[in-house]
Motif scaffolding. Structure first.
Motif, short mmCIF file in Angstrom:
data_model
loop_
_atom_site.label_atom_id
_atom_site.label_comp_id
_atom_site.label_asym_id
_atom_site.label_seq_id
_atom_site.Cartn_x
_atom_site.Cartn_y
_atom_site.Cartn_z
N LEU A 186 0.88 -1.22 0.07
CA LEU A 186 0.13 -0.07 0.14
C LEU A 186 1.04 1.43 -0.04
O LEU A 186 1.74 1.50 0.76
CB LEU A 186 -0.89 -0.14 1.10
CG LEU A 186 -2.16 1.07 1.15
CD1 LEU A 186 -3.34 0.44 0.17
CD2 LEU A 186 -2.87 1.23 2.50
N ILE A 187 0.55 2.11 -1.18
CA ILE A 187 1.40 3.23 -1.02
C ILE A 187 0.43 4.56 -0.57
O ILE A 187 -0.51 4.69 -1.27
CB ILE A 187 1.91 3.47 -2.47
CG1 ILE A 187 2.78 2.42 -2.86
CG2 ILE A 187 2.65 5.11 -2.52
CD1 ILE A 187 3.73 2.47 -4.16
N THR A 188 0.66 5.39 0.48
CA THR A 188 -0.06 6.49 0.84
C THR A 188 1.11 7.68 0.86
O THR A 188 2.08 7.61 1.21
CB THR A 188 -0.56 6.14 2.24
OG1 THR A 188 0.08 5.93 3.12
CG2 THR A 188 -1.76 5.27 1.86
N PHE A 227 -3.49 -3.48 -5.81
CA PHE A 227 -3.21 -2.28 -5.35
C PHE A 227 -3.74 -1.13 -6.13
O PHE A 227 -4.39 -0.25 -5.66
CB PHE A 227 -1.75 -2.06 -5.04
CG PHE A 227 -1.23 -3.00 -4.05
CD1 PHE A 227 -1.66 -2.43 -2.71
CD2 PHE A 227 -0.66 -4.19 -4.22
CE1 PHE A 227 -1.36 -3.37 -1.68
CE2 PHE A 227 -0.22 -5.13 -3.11
CZ PHE A 227 -0.61 -4.63 -1.84
N ILE A 228 -3.89 -1.18 -7.53
CA ILE A 228 -4.44 -0.08 -8.54
C ILE A 228 -5.95 0.14 -8.07
O ILE A 228 -6.26 1.47 -8.02
CB ILE A 228 -4.02 -0.47 -9.85
CG1 ILE A 228 -2.61 -0.35 -10.25
CG2 ILE A 228 -4.95 0.43 -10.86
CD1 ILE A 228 -2.39 -1.14 -11.62
N PHE A 229 -6.61 -0.80 -7.82
CA PHE A 229 -7.87 -0.58 -7.73
C PHE A 229 -8.52 -0.54 -5.96
O PHE A 229 -9.72 -0.64 -6.10
CB PHE A 229 -8.91 -1.76 -8.45
CG PHE A 229 -8.38 -1.61 -9.97
CD1 PHE A 229 -9.22 -0.51 -10.49
CD2 PHE A 229 -7.67 -2.54 -10.64
CE1 PHE A 229 -9.09 -0.56 -12.02
CE2 PHE A 229 -7.50 -2.12 -11.98
CZ PHE A 229 -8.17 -1.39 -12.72
N ASP A 230 -7.28 -0.50 -5.20
CA ASP A 230 -7.70 -0.43 -3.93
C ASP A 230 -7.88 1.24 -3.46
O ASP A 230 -7.05 2.08 -3.91
CB ASP A 230 -6.67 -0.72 -3.20
CG ASP A 230 -6.88 -1.01 -1.51
OD1 ASP A 230 -7.61 0.04 -0.97
OD2 ASP A 230 -6.17 -1.77 -0.84
N SER A 231 -9.31 1.71 -3.26
CA SER A 231 -9.31 3.12 -2.88
C SER A 231 -8.39 3.47 -2.09
O SER A 231 -8.25 5.03 -2.13
CB SER A 231 -10.73 3.40 -2.37
OG SER A 231 -10.83 2.45 -1.27
N ARG A 232 -7.70 2.88 -1.27
CA ARG A 232 -6.86 3.80 -0.11
C ARG A 232 -5.54 3.71 -0.69
O ARG A 232 -4.62 4.56 -0.07
CB ARG A 232 -6.79 2.49 0.93
CG ARG A 232 -8.10 2.18 1.90
CD ARG A 232 -8.07 1.07 2.67
NE ARG A 232 -7.40 -0.04 1.79
CZ ARG A 232 -7.44 -1.30 2.48
NH1 ARG A 232 -7.51 -1.59 3.63
NH2 ARG A 232 -7.25 -2.40 1.66
N GLU A 260 -9.03 5.18 11.22
CA GLU A 260 -8.85 3.94 10.14
C GLU A 260 -9.23 4.46 8.57
O GLU A 260 -10.15 5.40 8.92
CB GLU A 260 -10.14 3.00 10.58
CG GLU A 260 -9.98 1.57 9.93
CD GLU A 260 -11.11 0.71 10.48
OE1 GLU A 260 -11.35 -0.35 9.80
OE2 GLU A 260 -11.65 0.88 11.45
N ARG A 261 -8.77 3.78 7.71
CA ARG A 261 -9.06 4.24 6.36
C ARG A 261 -10.38 3.52 5.94
O ARG A 261 -10.16 2.10 5.73
CB ARG A 261 -7.83 3.88 5.33
CG ARG A 261 -6.46 5.02 5.43
CD ARG A 261 -5.86 4.56 4.23
NE ARG A 261 -4.73 5.70 4.34
CZ ARG A 261 -3.50 5.69 4.94
NH1 ARG A 261 -3.24 4.52 5.52
NH2 ARG A 261 -2.53 6.40 4.85
N LEU A 262 -11.46 4.02 6.11
CA LEU A 262 -12.69 3.50 5.74
C LEU A 262 -12.81 2.95 4.27
O LEU A 262 -12.32 3.85 3.23
CB LEU A 262 -13.93 3.85 6.13
CG LEU A 262 -13.96 4.32 7.87
CD1 LEU A 262 -15.07 5.04 7.92
CD2 LEU A 262 -13.95 2.94 8.50
#
Ligand code: SF4
Ligand code: F3S
Ligand code: FES
Length: 253
Positions: A138-140, A196-201, A148-150
């Motif tokens: 995960l890259i943020t 990961f590309i399609f992970d909203s977080r 928490e990232r909902l």
């Protein structure tokens, strides 16, 4: 008094046994690293519920201790025992002998497209090098969140299929494009980029798409579907690759 007929004793847990011929490809490099692969045949006493992995264990433990193969969990979770069984990539621990017609010899070979180290063991490093390149984490940006990232159920559903990957390499090593030169990123790396590309977080989607826009990236896929057929987790691999291609064009993800 009337005599009551006794029911025949029931044998609990009894399963049919049979002898199966296992044809296993052997490769034992000499000191110069040279060797000619050969087929060895083994007769193995098996039971109705035995899997290919059980037969390989019996060979190793009872007939030829030098037979070399990878396995760990024995339950389809770790992804370490992908091999070519009767010409198709499968997990040895999830393949029942009885489903392969044990009246005929069962062939077992290493997966294709990766260098063979010994017998059924291949060098997985080129496979994991591609996996590492797509940054499978995960890259943020910004400060650490204070809560928490909902994520909604629909957002989670978007990448649910590709979270199931166990990195067994059955897909990549069944891909004819990968066989040609081993340079193509391969379906497994793209599946894990998709996750990961399609992970909203996640905020690294654009970077990953750039990496896969390479001449060895998604555009080398010829939609052959071998990967989808080979995946022991039932992941719709080709569909995931198509979604990554579409995201690359539309930049919508
Ligand atoms: Fe194995 Fe399927 Fe993951 Fe490919 S996508 S590495 S076949 S689990
Ligand atoms: Fe290869 Fe799968 Fe594409 S087998 S060509 S990555 S659809
Ligand atoms: Fe772990 Fe087969 S031994 S998946």
């Amino acid at each position: 008094m009337t005599a009551v007929a006794e029911a025949p004793a029931q044998k609990v847990g009894e399963v049919a046994s049979f002898t199966v011929t296992m044809r296993v490809m052997r490769y034992l490099p000499d000191e110069n690293g040279d060797a000619v692969p050969r087929w060895d045949e083994f007769q193995v006493e098996s039971h109705g519920t035995d899997r290919v992995l059980d037969a390989l264990h019996k060979i190793k433990w009872e007939q030829d201790g030098s037979l070399t193969f990878r396995r760990s969990c024995a339950h389809g979770v770790c992804g370490s025992d992908a091999m070519r069984i009767n010409g198709r990539n499968r997990l040895a621990c999830k393949t029942l002998l009885k489903d392969l017609d044990p009246s005929k010899p069962i062939t077992v070979e290493p997966i294709k497209g990766l260098p063979v180290v010994k017998d059924l063991v291949v060098d997985m490093e080129p496979f994991f090098a591609s996996y590492r390149e797509i940054m499978p984490f995960l890259i943020t940006t910004g400060n650490e969140p204070t809560k928490e990232r909902l994520q909604s159920a629909a957002q989670r559903e978007r990448f649910d299929d590709t979270t199931k990957c166990i990195l067994c390499a059955a897909c990549t090593s069944s891909c004819p494009v990968f066989w040609t030169d081993g340079q193509y990123f391969g379906p497994a790396a793209i599946v894990n980029a998709h996750r990961f590309i399609f992970d909203s977080r996640d905020e690294g989607g654009a970077q990953r798409l750039e990496i896969l826009n390479d001449k060895e990236g998604v555009w080398r896929c010829r939609t052959t579907f071998n990967c989808t057929e080979a995946c022991p987790r039932g992941i719709e691999v080709t569909k995931a690759i198509q979604e990554v291609k579409r995201a690359m064009i539309t930049r919508a993800f």
